[in-house]
Scaffold this motif. Structure first.
Motif, PDB file in Angstrom:
ATOM      1  N   PRO A  35       0.825  -1.208   0.000  1.00 48.08           N
ATOM      2  CA  PRO A  35       0.000   0.000   0.000  1.00 48.08           C
ATOM      3  C   PRO A  35       0.862   1.263   0.000  1.00 48.08           C
ATOM      4  O   PRO A  35       1.815   1.364   0.775  1.00 48.08           O
ATOM      5  CB  PRO A  35      -0.811  -0.084   1.299  1.00 48.08           C
ATOM      6  N   ALA A  36       0.515   2.198  -0.880  1.00 51.17           N
ATOM      7  CA  ALA A  36       1.303   3.420  -1.007  1.00 51.17           C
ATOM      8  C   ALA A  36       0.403   4.639  -0.875  1.00 51.17           C
ATOM      9  O   ALA A  36      -0.696   4.683  -1.429  1.00 51.17           O
ATOM     10  CB  ALA A  36       2.018   3.442  -2.354  1.00 51.17           C
ATOM     11  N   VAL A  37       0.885   5.609  -0.127  1.00 51.99           N
ATOM     12  CA  VAL A  37       0.185   6.879   0.063  1.00 51.99           C
ATOM     13  C   VAL A  37       1.021   7.972  -0.585  1.00 51.99           C
ATOM     14  O   VAL A  37       2.249   7.978  -0.472  1.00 51.99           O
ATOM     15  CB  VAL A  37      -0.018   7.166   1.577  1.00 51.99           C
ATOM     16  N   LEU A  38       0.341   8.872  -1.284  1.00 43.97           N
ATOM     17  CA  LEU A  38       1.016   9.959  -1.989  1.00 43.97           C
ATOM     18  C   LEU A  38       1.007  11.219  -1.116  1.00 43.97           C
ATOM     19  O   LEU A  38      -0.031  11.597  -0.576  1.00 43.97           O
ATOM     20  CB  LEU A  38       0.256  10.218  -3.290  1.00 43.97           C
ATOM     21  N   LEU A  39       2.157  11.862  -0.971  1.00 47.58           N
ATOM     22  CA  LEU A  39       2.245  13.085  -0.181  1.00 47.58           C
ATOM     23  C   LEU A  39       2.656  14.266  -1.054  1.00 47.58           C
ATOM     24  O   LEU A  39       3.704  14.237  -1.700  1.00 47.58           O
ATOM     25  CB  LEU A  39       3.246  12.918   0.964  1.00 47.58           C
ATOM     26  N   ALA A  40       1.805  15.290  -1.069  1.00 48.71           N
ATOM     27  CA  ALA A  40       2.086  16.540  -1.792  1.00 48.71           C
ATOM     28  C   ALA A  40       2.746  17.482  -0.795  1.00 48.71           C
ATOM     29  O   ALA A  40       2.087  18.261  -0.106  1.00 48.71           O
ATOM     30  CB  ALA A  40       0.786  17.126  -2.335  1.00 48.71           C
ATOM     31  N   ASN A  41       4.071  17.394  -0.709  1.00 50.23           N
ATOM     32  CA  ASN A  41       4.775  18.130   0.351  1.00 50.23           C
ATOM     33  C   ASN A  41       5.102  19.567  -0.066  1.00 50.23           C
ATOM     34  O   ASN A  41       5.006  19.924  -1.232  1.00 50.23           O
ATOM     35  CB  ASN A  41       6.048  17.379   0.739  1.00 50.23           C
ATOM     36  N   LYS A  42       5.512  20.353   0.921  1.00 50.70           N
ATOM     37  CA  LYS A  42       5.803  21.794   0.803  1.00 50.70           C
ATOM     38  C   LYS A  42       4.532  22.563   0.483  1.00 50.70           C
ATOM     39  O   LYS A  42       4.564  23.591  -0.194  1.00 50.70           O
ATOM     40  CB  LYS A  42       6.913  22.074  -0.221  1.00 50.70           C
ATOM     41  N   SER A  43       3.400  22.053   0.964  1.00 51.41           N
ATOM     42  CA  SER A  43       2.125  22.716   0.702  1.00 51.41           C
ATOM     43  C   SER A  43       1.964  24.012   1.487  1.00 51.41           C
ATOM     44  O   SER A  43       0.910  24.641   1.416  1.00 51.41           O
ATOM     45  CB  SER A  43       0.960  21.751   0.959  1.00 51.41           C
ATOM     46  N   ASP A  44       2.998  24.419   2.210  1.00 51.89           N
ATOM     47  CA  ASP A  44       3.034  25.783   2.759  1.00 51.89           C
ATOM     48  C   ASP A  44       3.472  26.789   1.689  1.00 51.89           C
ATOM     49  O   ASP A  44       3.381  27.994   1.891  1.00 51.89           O
ATOM     50  CB  ASP A  44       4.008  25.841   3.951  1.00 51.89           C
ATOM     51  N   GLN A  45       3.960  26.270   0.544  1.00 50.51           N
ATOM     52  CA  GLN A  45       4.428  27.109  -0.556  1.00 50.51           C
ATOM     53  C   GLN A  45       3.375  27.139  -1.668  1.00 50.51           C
ATOM     54  O   GLN A  45       2.476  26.305  -1.695  1.00 50.51           O
ATOM     55  CB  GLN A  45       5.709  26.535  -1.155  1.00 50.51           C
ATOM     56  N   SER A  46       3.535  28.053  -2.618  1.00 54.76           N
ATOM     57  CA  SER A  46       2.569  28.069  -3.719  1.00 54.76           C
ATOM     58  C   SER A  46       2.869  26.906  -4.660  1.00 54.76           C
ATOM     59  O   SER A  46       4.014  26.508  -4.851  1.00 54.76           O
ATOM     60  CB  SER A  46       2.623  29.395  -4.454  1.00 54.76           C
ATOM     61  N   ARG A  47       1.786  26.386  -5.257  1.00 62.28           N
ATOM     62  CA  ARG A  47       1.895  25.159  -6.064  1.00 62.28           C
ATOM     63  C   ARG A  47       2.350  25.473  -7.474  1.00 62.28           C
ATOM     64  O   ARG A  47       1.595  25.307  -8.428  1.00 62.28           O
ATOM     65  CB  ARG A  47       0.524  24.510  -6.160  1.00 62.28           C
ATOM     66  N   ASP A  48       3.573  25.924  -7.606  1.00 63.08           N
ATOM     67  CA  ASP A  48       4.051  26.297  -8.932  1.00 63.08           C
ATOM     68  C   ASP A  48       3.885  25.165  -9.928  1.00 63.08           C
ATOM     69  O   ASP A  48       4.418  24.086  -9.745  1.00 63.08           O
ATOM     70  CB  ASP A  48       5.546  26.660  -8.859  1.00 63.08           C
ATOM     71  N   GLY A  49       3.145  25.446 -10.967  1.00 62.36           N
ATOM     72  CA  GLY A  49       3.023  24.467 -12.040  1.00 62.36           C
ATOM     73  C   GLY A  49       2.118  23.290 -11.723  1.00 62.36           C
ATOM     74  O   GLY A  49       1.825  22.506 -12.595  1.00 62.36           O
ATOM     75  N   LEU A  50       1.689  23.163 -10.476  1.00 64.03           N
ATOM     76  CA  LEU A  50       0.881  21.994 -10.130  1.00 64.03           C
ATOM     77  C   LEU A  50      -0.530  22.367  -9.674  1.00 64.03           C
ATOM     78  O   LEU A  50      -1.247  21.533  -9.159  1.00 64.03           O
ATOM     79  CB  LEU A  50       1.583  21.168  -9.038  1.00 64.03           C
ATOM     80  N   SER A  51      -0.916  23.609  -9.891  1.00 67.33           N
ATOM     81  CA  SER A  51      -2.223  24.038  -9.375  1.00 67.33           C
ATOM     82  C   SER A  51      -3.376  23.299 -10.037  1.00 67.33           C
ATOM     83  O   SER A  51      -4.413  23.099  -9.427  1.00 67.33           O
ATOM     84  CB  SER A  51      -2.395  25.544  -9.543  1.00 67.33           C
ATOM     85  N   THR A  52      -3.195  22.852 -11.275  1.00 63.92           N
ATOM     86  CA  THR A  52      -4.289  22.113 -11.922  1.00 63.92           C
ATOM     87  C   THR A  52      -4.266  20.626 -11.560  1.00 63.92           C
ATOM     88  O   THR A  52      -5.297  19.971 -11.557  1.00 63.92           O
ATOM     89  CB  THR A  52      -4.239  22.254 -13.461  1.00 63.92           C
ATOM     90  N   GLN A  53      -3.084  20.101 -11.248  1.00 62.19           N
ATOM     91  CA  GLN A  53      -2.994  18.661 -10.949  1.00 62.19           C
ATOM     92  C   GLN A  53      -3.549  18.308  -9.567  1.00 62.19           C
ATOM     93  O   GLN A  53      -4.177  17.274  -9.389  1.00 62.19           O
ATOM     94  CB  GLN A  53      -1.531  18.169 -11.004  1.00 62.19           C
ATOM     95  N   ILE A  54      -3.298  19.180  -8.593  1.00 60.32           N
ATOM     96  CA  ILE A  54      -3.625  18.812  -7.217  1.00 60.32           C
ATOM     97  C   ILE A  54      -5.126  18.553  -7.011  1.00 60.32           C
ATOM     98  O   ILE A  54      -5.487  17.566  -6.367  1.00 60.32           O
ATOM     99  CB  ILE A  54      -3.005  19.823  -6.225  1.00 60.32           C
ATOM    100  N   PRO A  55      -6.010  19.363  -7.605  1.00 62.22           N
ATOM    101  CA  PRO A  55      -7.434  19.036  -7.451  1.00 62.22           C
ATOM    102  C   PRO A  55      -7.821  17.696  -8.085  1.00 62.22           C
ATOM    103  O   PRO A  55      -8.876  17.153  -7.778  1.00 62.22           O
ATOM    104  CB  PRO A  55      -8.139  20.205  -8.175  1.00 62.22           C
ATOM    105  N   LYS A  56      -6.962  17.180  -8.960  1.00 63.87           N
ATOM    106  CA  LYS A  56      -7.286  15.912  -9.640  1.00 63.87           C
ATOM    107  C   LYS A  56      -6.574  14.718  -9.019  1.00 63.87           C
ATOM    108  O   LYS A  56      -6.505  13.638  -9.606  1.00 63.87           O
ATOM    109  CB  LYS A  56      -6.883  15.992 -11.117  1.00 63.87           C
ATOM    110  N   LEU A  57      -6.044  14.899  -7.810  1.00 66.69           N
ATOM    111  CA  LEU A  57      -5.240  13.813  -7.234  1.00 66.69           C
ATOM    112  C   LEU A  57      -6.067  12.584  -6.850  1.00 66.69           C
ATOM    113  O   LEU A  57      -5.529  11.482  -6.833  1.00 66.69           O
ATOM    114  CB  LEU A  57      -4.423  14.312  -6.039  1.00 66.69           C
ATOM    115  N   ASP A  58      -7.361  12.769  -6.573  1.00 73.06           N
ATOM    116  CA  ASP A  58      -8.194  11.592  -6.295  1.00 73.06           C
ATOM    117  C   ASP A  58      -8.178  10.638  -7.483  1.00 73.06           C
ATOM    118  O   ASP A  58      -7.971   9.428  -7.334  1.00 73.06           O
ATOM    119  CB  ASP A  58      -9.652  12.009  -6.015  1.00 73.06           C
ATOM    120  N   THR A  59      -8.384  11.216  -8.653  1.00 72.51           N
ATOM    121  CA  THR A  59      -8.382  10.418  -9.883  1.00 72.51           C
ATOM    122  C   THR A  59      -6.991   9.835 -10.130  1.00 72.51           C
ATOM    123  O   THR A  59      -6.859   8.649 -10.460  1.00 72.51           O
ATOM    124  CB  THR A  59      -8.773  11.310 -11.084  1.00 72.51           C
ATOM    125  N   PHE A  60      -5.986  10.657  -9.956  1.00 72.24           N
ATOM    126  CA  PHE A  60      -4.606  10.196 -10.147  1.00 72.24           C
ATOM    127  C   PHE A  60      -4.315   8.987  -9.246  1.00 72.24           C
ATOM    128  O   PHE A  60      -3.714   8.004  -9.680  1.00 72.24           O
ATOM    129  CB  PHE A  60      -3.638  11.346  -9.839  1.00 72.24           C
TER     130      PHE A  60
END
Ligand code: GDP
Ligand code: MG
Length: 165
Positions: free
Chosen positions: A118-143
């Protein structure tokens, strides 16, 4: 009677995504800008008093240095029962590398019942702005569904109170 369980959990992902920082935060409640990239494998032990009878020892395996090659040896993965795959929300290339890390994990180790670890995905440094990843993060459930992750979390090893939303 007390029962003790020891679980080996891998923390993988590209260089600089914050693997060591997440482990230090979780185990020692500290953060530093500078962790030496020592060569080899580091362990940290997180002890969880699950209930009155069960003690869980999470042995967190931190890779140091070898992640620059983008894969690990089978020996390193052996007997792992869980994995955290980390990317850095400020660097899209670290997200692009996630499927490669997942594939490395799945091809080199399975649970004793033959299933994927079992693997869990961590989107780290989320205290920073999501450079280049602002569209991907809302789609992480699907990912996560498409790539076989059990789930994902936004994390900040630096300042857990400062998760940007
Ligand atoms: P590793 O190579 O994956 O082990 O990454 P490190 O834990 O060494 O972290 C790399 C750099 O990112 C260091 O300078 C850390 O201080 C910084 N860092 C790690 N996690 C965070 C975080 O959540 N937020 C911010 N802003 N910086 C972080
Ligand atoms: Mg490290």
């Amino acid at each position: 009677m007390q029962q003790e369980h020891l679980f080996k959990v891998l923390v993988i992902g590209d260089l600089g995504v914050g693997k060591t920082s997440i482990i230090k935060r979780y185990v020692h409640q500290i953060f530093s800008q500078h962790y030496r990239a020592t060569i080899g494998v580091d362990f940290a032990l997180k002890v969880l008093n699950w209930d009155n009878h069960i003690v869980i020892r999470l042995q967190l395996w931190d890779i140091a240095g070898q992640e620059r090659y983008g894969n690990m040896t089978r020996v390193y993965y052996r007997e792992a029962v869980g994995a955290l795959i980390v990317f850095d929300v400020t660097r899209a290339s670290t997200f692009d590398a996630v499927p490669k890390w997942k594939d490395d994990l799945d091809t080199k180790v399975t649970l004793s019942n033959g299933k994927h670890v079992p693997a869990v995905l961590l989107a780290n440094k989320s205290d920073q702005s999501r450079d280049g990843l602002s569209t991907q993060i809302p789609k992480l459930d699907t990912f996560c569904k498409e790539n076989g992750f059990v789930g994902w979390f936004e994390t900040s090893a630096k300042d857990p109170e400062q998760l940007l939303r």
